[in-house]
Design an enzyme around this catalytic site. Structure first.
Site, mmCIF file in Angstrom:
data_model
loop_
_atom_site.group_PDB
_atom_site.id
_atom_site.type_symbol
_atom_site.label_atom_id
_atom_site.label_comp_id
_atom_site.label_asym_id
_atom_site.label_seq_id
_atom_site.Cartn_x
_atom_site.Cartn_y
_atom_site.Cartn_z
ATOM 1 N N HIS A 1 0.809 -1.214 0.000
ATOM 2 C CA HIS A 1 0.000 0.000 0.000
ATOM 3 C C HIS A 1 0.847 1.271 0.000
ATOM 4 C CE1 HIS A 1 0.429 -0.218 4.514
ATOM 5 N NE2 HIS A 1 0.482 1.084 4.368
ATOM 6 N N ASP B 1 0.177 -7.671 1.364
ATOM 7 C CA ASP B 1 0.639 -6.287 1.505
ATOM 8 C C ASP B 1 2.157 -6.200 1.540
ATOM 9 O OD1 ASP B 1 0.266 -3.582 1.543
ATOM 10 O OD2 ASP B 1 -0.052 -3.430 3.701
ATOM 11 N N SER C 1 4.701 2.789 7.877
ATOM 12 C CA SER C 1 4.313 1.586 7.147
ATOM 13 C C SER C 1 5.456 1.149 6.243
ATOM 14 C CB SER C 1 3.074 1.856 6.298
ATOM 15 O OG SER C 1 1.925 1.946 7.095
#
Length: 457
Positions: free
Chosen positions: A109, A139, A215
């Site tokens: 992402h 992911d 992230s």
């Protein structure tokens, strides 16, 4: 007690001196001859491997859907440039895992729909990066940076399967171009699933703060080894409440190896539908097991059918590892490559049996975002050829509205006759042709009774 009181007073006095000292003063490195614990030496070897990731993408501005139809554009002679685009940028983190080859591990992402990717090192040096492959289901994404002679430092991959609840961990990120941020905590839980964050979930839960922009950053143990990729936080009130999730390296390593080797995860299928083994079901089946997964359905012509699995079998272990929840079957099988063998321990009529299955490819459909970002949002599958034709054809089964595939003009029901002038009649041929395309895709599309060429650049 008096000695303990005096020792406390000395410690308080040292602290007071440190607080009162100028800002440039250092905290004491030892108290009563005992060195204070610090993560600084370990982090000095870790932080150079955690990078900032910036992406640029061209986002389609909402316009009349007719402008997205290739027939409409061609009929009214509307140039491709008519479709307005504007730049967009997002920031995240990544971890260098192979310094020699320049591989960087991050979240899908973070780089999703990116046209340009820039990796910034701790030193501030910016390096262009290309996408090796991405797997939205877990992911995970792998980048390759162009080092241009720059020496990189990589993090060693640790064994996340050895983690225990209560182990100390450190989350390291490089958000917003500010440099590294470091937070510490413990492993709060293991094997977290059912959160709806990803398709395959086996999260490490930690109370080490995972802040915005972190992230794709590193979750490390106290030996400086990478044990997880920071992915998400639980924030019901919009802030960090101390519940963060990281993808364990046991999963990330397998996905990364497949992305580097194939450009996508060639995820195999066992061909079973399973459900949780509840106490009521265990009693009904006459077994004493308390954990496992009950096979509720077996697909025809599947690996499960070929191996001799039966409806009602209770899977209690995969390759010797206990199965506690039904989701564990999906996670472990999903990491296996097509053609690999897996040993399943099942309970059948109260008897324990070991059954070996060979994982098969799901030849019926595939999502191709990992093959080419221009096809993201489209799902392709094999269908029978139209009337008066023999064999099979590659068809578009589904297109997500607003996706790159939809913007390119692809529609549900389209048949792909060729890729870059090479005929394709199976998913295997389609995948190979797309991988060999070097970024440019010339698709020959049949739509209804007509056909046309569609160029994706």
């Amino acid at each position: 007690t008096m000695k303990k009181f005096q020792r406390t007073l000395r410690l308080l006095a040292l602290t007071a001196v440190a607080v009162a000292a100028p800002a440039t003063a250092h905290l004491p490195v030892a108290v009563d001859g005992q060195q204070l614990p610090s993560l600084a030496p370990m982090l000095e070897n870790v932080t150079p491997a955690v990078v900032n990731i910036a992406t640029k993408s061209r986002v389609r501005i909402r316009e009349n859907p007719l402008f997205q139809d290739p027939f409409f554009r061609r009929f009214f002679d509307i140039p491709e440039q008519h479709r307005q685009q504007r730049p967009a940028q997002s920031l995240g983190s990544g971890v260098i895992v192979d310094a020699a080859r320049g591989y960087v591990l991050t979240n899908n992402h973070v780089i999703d729909k990116a046209d340009e990717i820039t990796v910034t090192l701790q030193s501030g040096r910016e390096l262009a990066a290309e996408l090796v492959g991405a797997d939205p289901e877990t992911d995970i994404a792998v980048l390759k940076v162009k080092t241009d002679g720059v020496k990189l430092m990589a993090l060693p991959l640790g064994d996340s399967t050895g983690l225990r609840v209560g182990d100390f961990v450190v989350a390291v990120g490089n958000p917003f171009g500010l440099g590294q941020t470091v937070t510490s905590g413990i492993v709060s839980a293991l094997g977290r699933t059912g959160l709806g964050i990803e398709g395959y979930e086996d999260f490490i839960q930690t109370d080490a703060s995972i802040n915005p922009g972190n992230s794709g950053g590193a979750l490390i143990n106290l030996r400086g080894e990478l044990v997880g990729i920071n992915t998400a936080i639980l924030a019901p009130s919009g802030g960090n409440i101390g519940i963060g999730f990281a993808i364990p390296t046991s999963m990330a390593r397998e996905v990364m190896n497949q992305l580097i080797r194939h450009g996508e995860v060639q995820r195999g299928k066992l061909g079973v539908s399973v459900q949780e083994l509840t106490p009521a079901l265990a009693e009904a089946f006459g077994i004493s097991a308390e954990e496992g997964a009950v096979i509720a359905q077996i697909a025809p012509d599947s690996a499960a059918e070929a191996a001799g699995l039966q409806v009602g079998d209770v899977i209690v272990a995969v390759d010797g590892q206990p199965v506690r929840r039904a989701s564990a079957i999906r996670n472990r099988i999903g990491l296996l490559r097509v053609g690999e063998k897996v040993q399943l321990t099942v309970l059948r009529n109260g008897q324990r049996k070991n059954i070996t299955a060979i994982i098969r490819e799901d030849s019926r459909q595939t999502a191709t975002a990992a093959l080419s970002p221009r096809l993201a949002g489209a799902e392709f599958g094999e269908v029978a050829a139209p009337d008066q034709e023999q064999g099979k054809r590659v068809a578009i089964l589904q297109v997500q509205p607003g996706s790159p595939a939809a913007a390119a003009g692809l529609r549900q029901g389209d048949l792909v006759l060729s890729v870059n002038r090479k005929p394709v009649t199976s998913l295997a041929e389609f995948r190979t042709a797309v991988r060999d395309s070097n970024g440019r895709l010339l698709l020959h599309i049949r739509r209804g009774s007509g056909a046309f060429f569609l160029l994706l650049q």
